[in-house]
Motif scaffolding. Sequence first.
Motif, PDB file in Angstrom:
ATOM      1  N   GLY A 176       0.830  -1.196   0.000  1.00 18.49           N
ATOM      2  CA  GLY A 176       0.000   0.000   0.000  1.00 18.49           C
ATOM      3  C   GLY A 176       0.860   1.240   0.000  1.00 18.49           C
ATOM      4  O   GLY A 176       2.065   1.164  -0.252  1.00 18.49           O
ATOM      5  N   VAL A 177       0.216   2.375   0.282  1.00 19.44           N
ATOM      6  CA  VAL A 177       0.906   3.669   0.258  1.00 19.44           C
ATOM      7  C   VAL A 177       0.546   4.434   1.529  1.00 19.44           C
ATOM      8  O   VAL A 177      -0.596   4.359   1.993  1.00 19.44           O
ATOM      9  CB  VAL A 177       0.491   4.500  -0.978  1.00 19.44           C
ATOM     10  N   ALA A 178       1.498   5.153   2.090  1.00 18.19           N
ATOM     11  CA  ALA A 178       1.216   5.995   3.251  1.00 18.19           C
ATOM     12  C   ALA A 178       1.869   7.355   3.065  1.00 18.19           C
ATOM     13  O   ALA A 178       3.009   7.450   2.611  1.00 18.19           O
ATOM     14  CB  ALA A 178       1.740   5.346   4.522  1.00 18.19           C
ATOM     15  N   VAL A 179       1.139   8.406   3.394  1.00 18.44           N
ATOM     16  CA  VAL A 179       1.718   9.751   3.462  1.00 18.44           C
ATOM     17  C   VAL A 179       2.297   9.908   4.860  1.00 18.44           C
ATOM     18  O   VAL A 179       1.597   9.670   5.855  1.00 18.44           O
ATOM     19  CB  VAL A 179       0.661  10.831   3.154  1.00 18.44           C
ATOM     20  N   THR A 180       3.557  10.266   4.934  1.00 23.55           N
ATOM     21  CA  THR A 180       4.293  10.158   6.204  1.00 23.55           C
ATOM     22  C   THR A 180       5.052  11.443   6.539  1.00 23.55           C
ATOM     23  O   THR A 180       5.184  12.336   5.711  1.00 23.55           O
ATOM     24  CB  THR A 180       5.326   9.020   6.110  1.00 23.55           C
ATOM     25  N   ARG A 181       5.582  11.464   7.769  1.00 18.89           N
ATOM     26  CA  ARG A 181       6.556  12.492   8.165  1.00 18.89           C
ATOM     27  C   ARG A 181       7.915  11.806   8.285  1.00 18.89           C
ATOM     28  O   ARG A 181       7.985  10.561   8.303  1.00 18.89           O
ATOM     29  CB  ARG A 181       6.148  13.137   9.493  1.00 18.89           C
ATOM     30  N   LEU A 182       8.964  12.613   8.414  1.00 21.29           N
ATOM     31  CA  LEU A 182      10.299  12.044   8.561  1.00 21.29           C
ATOM     32  C   LEU A 182      10.450  11.387   9.926  1.00 21.29           C
ATOM     33  O   LEU A 182      10.061  11.963  10.939  1.00 21.29           O
ATOM     34  CB  LEU A 182      11.367  13.133   8.399  1.00 21.29           C
ATOM     35  N   GLY A 183      11.025  10.185   9.956  1.00 24.05           N
ATOM     36  CA  GLY A 183      11.302   9.514  11.215  1.00 24.05           C
ATOM     37  C   GLY A 183      12.646   9.937  11.799  1.00 24.05           C
ATOM     38  O   GLY A 183      13.278  10.880  11.315  1.00 24.05           O
ATOM     39  N   LYS A 184      13.048   9.242  12.850  1.00 19.67           N
ATOM     40  CA  LYS A 184      14.321   9.574  13.520  1.00 19.67           C
ATOM     41  C   LYS A 184      15.198   8.330  13.610  1.00 19.67           C
ATOM     42  O   LYS A 184      14.761   7.295  14.109  1.00 19.67           O
ATOM     43  CB  LYS A 184      14.062  10.063  14.949  1.00 19.67           C
ATOM     44  N   GLN A 185      16.433   8.469  13.175  1.00 24.91           N
ATOM     45  CA  GLN A 185      17.402   7.392  13.371  1.00 24.91           C
ATOM     46  C   GLN A 185      18.000   7.459  14.767  1.00 24.91           C
ATOM     47  O   GLN A 185      18.068   8.529  15.365  1.00 24.91           O
ATOM     48  CB  GLN A 185      18.574   7.510  12.380  1.00 24.91           C
ATOM     49  N   ILE A 186      18.447   6.316  15.223  1.00 27.84           N
ATOM     50  CA  ILE A 186      19.256   6.263  16.445  1.00 27.84           C
ATOM     51  C   ILE A 186      20.609   5.714  16.010  1.00 27.84           C
ATOM     52  O   ILE A 186      20.718   4.556  15.634  1.00 27.84           O
ATOM     53  CB  ILE A 186      18.620   5.342  17.499  1.00 27.84           C
ATOM     54  N   TYR A 187      21.615   6.578  16.021  1.00 29.19           N
ATOM     55  CA  TYR A 187      22.928   6.161  15.525  1.00 29.19           C
ATOM     56  C   TYR A 187      23.710   5.475  16.637  1.00 29.19           C
ATOM     57  O   TYR A 187      23.831   5.985  17.741  1.00 29.19           O
ATOM     58  CB  TYR A 187      23.703   7.368  14.998  1.00 29.19           C
ATOM     59  N   GLU A 188      24.231   4.313  16.343  1.00 28.05           N
ATOM     60  CA  GLU A 188      25.009   3.549  17.323  1.00 28.05           C
ATOM     61  C   GLU A 188      26.333   3.123  16.707  1.00 28.05           C
ATOM     62  O   GLU A 188      26.357   2.615  15.588  1.00 28.05           O
ATOM     63  CB  GLU A 188      24.234   2.290  17.746  1.00 28.05           C
ATOM     64  N   ASP A 189      27.394   3.310  17.457  1.00 26.86           N
ATOM     65  CA  ASP A 189      28.709   2.856  16.998  1.00 26.86           C
ATOM     66  C   ASP A 189      28.984   3.273  15.563  1.00 26.86           C
ATOM     67  O   ASP A 189      29.499   2.485  14.768  1.00 26.86           O
ATOM     68  CB  ASP A 189      28.827   1.324  17.102  1.00 26.86           C
ATOM     69  N   SER A 190      28.639   4.514  15.238  1.00 26.40           N
ATOM     70  CA  SER A 190      28.732   4.879  13.835  1.00 26.40           C
ATOM     71  C   SER A 190      30.140   5.315  13.432  1.00 26.40           C
ATOM     72  O   SER A 190      30.423   5.461  12.257  1.00 26.40           O
ATOM     73  CB  SER A 190      27.726   5.975  13.502  1.00 26.40           C
TER      74      SER A 190
END
Length: 270
Positions: A176-190
């Motif tokens: 399907g399709v969804a209109v969305t907002r930007l999510g958030k990453q959690i950066y680990e050991d990057s």
Amino acid sequence: MNGPVILVTNDDGVRAAGIAALHQALGPLGRVTVVAPDRERSASSHSLTLDVPLRANRISDDVISVEGTPTDCVLLAIKDLLPEKPALVVSGINRGPNMGHDVTYSGTVAAAMEATIVGIPAIAVSLDRSPDGRFEYTQAAGVAREMAALVLARGLPDGTLLNVNVPNVHAGGIGGVAVTRLGKQIYEDSVVRKTDPRGREYFWIAGQSSTWAVEPDTDFAAVKRGLVSVTPIHLDLTDYRTLEALRGWPLDGLATQRGGADSGAGGGEA
Ligand SMILES: [Mg+2]
């Protein structure tokens, strides 16, 4: 072929499978020209080349490679290489998703931003990874064509682009399709610190080691559920929620600073 002029670009390079699929899929919609970097420029963000000459090489009638960034490609195409101003710019199909904070690193999204800045509707399209590491662009190319047709018909508000992320068919395909907002990453050991064979330290930025905050209505939540995510992105980065609060800060001291050598360190250009 008649119809509107459409510019296609990417950050994976002119020879990437994703841009070939996009080029082919958009063919029925208009006169498509590919102007893309001659090599991979992923994570180049919105960088512009100002210190070396930019060379463009015609690969075929409708494919041109540029020895520059995705932003360089869009600028050259619009200001010089194309016979007329394009009606639409489509960037992709990126090998891997561009969601959440990654849009600030993405050359794919930045190419769409550049088009938006000069007033041309733009779409960035990216394909999610799959557990087995395979990318199959046909389905995502179909999504890009449908989205492109809609934007050509309806336009986009000033300053807005669409960021589209498509689930990978090898991870279940599209539900399907969804209109969305930007999510958030959690950066680990990057950032990884290592020592080279000559005993000198070096660092490696591991770009794929992030996980995601599970939040509803986000691009990440949609793609995880097998939905095509469509996020409108606006180039006005002003934080209006903080604007009023900031006007309440005692900022007058900023205007009473003295210039010249005696003002201490910190002078210079931005
Ligand atoms: Mg890329």
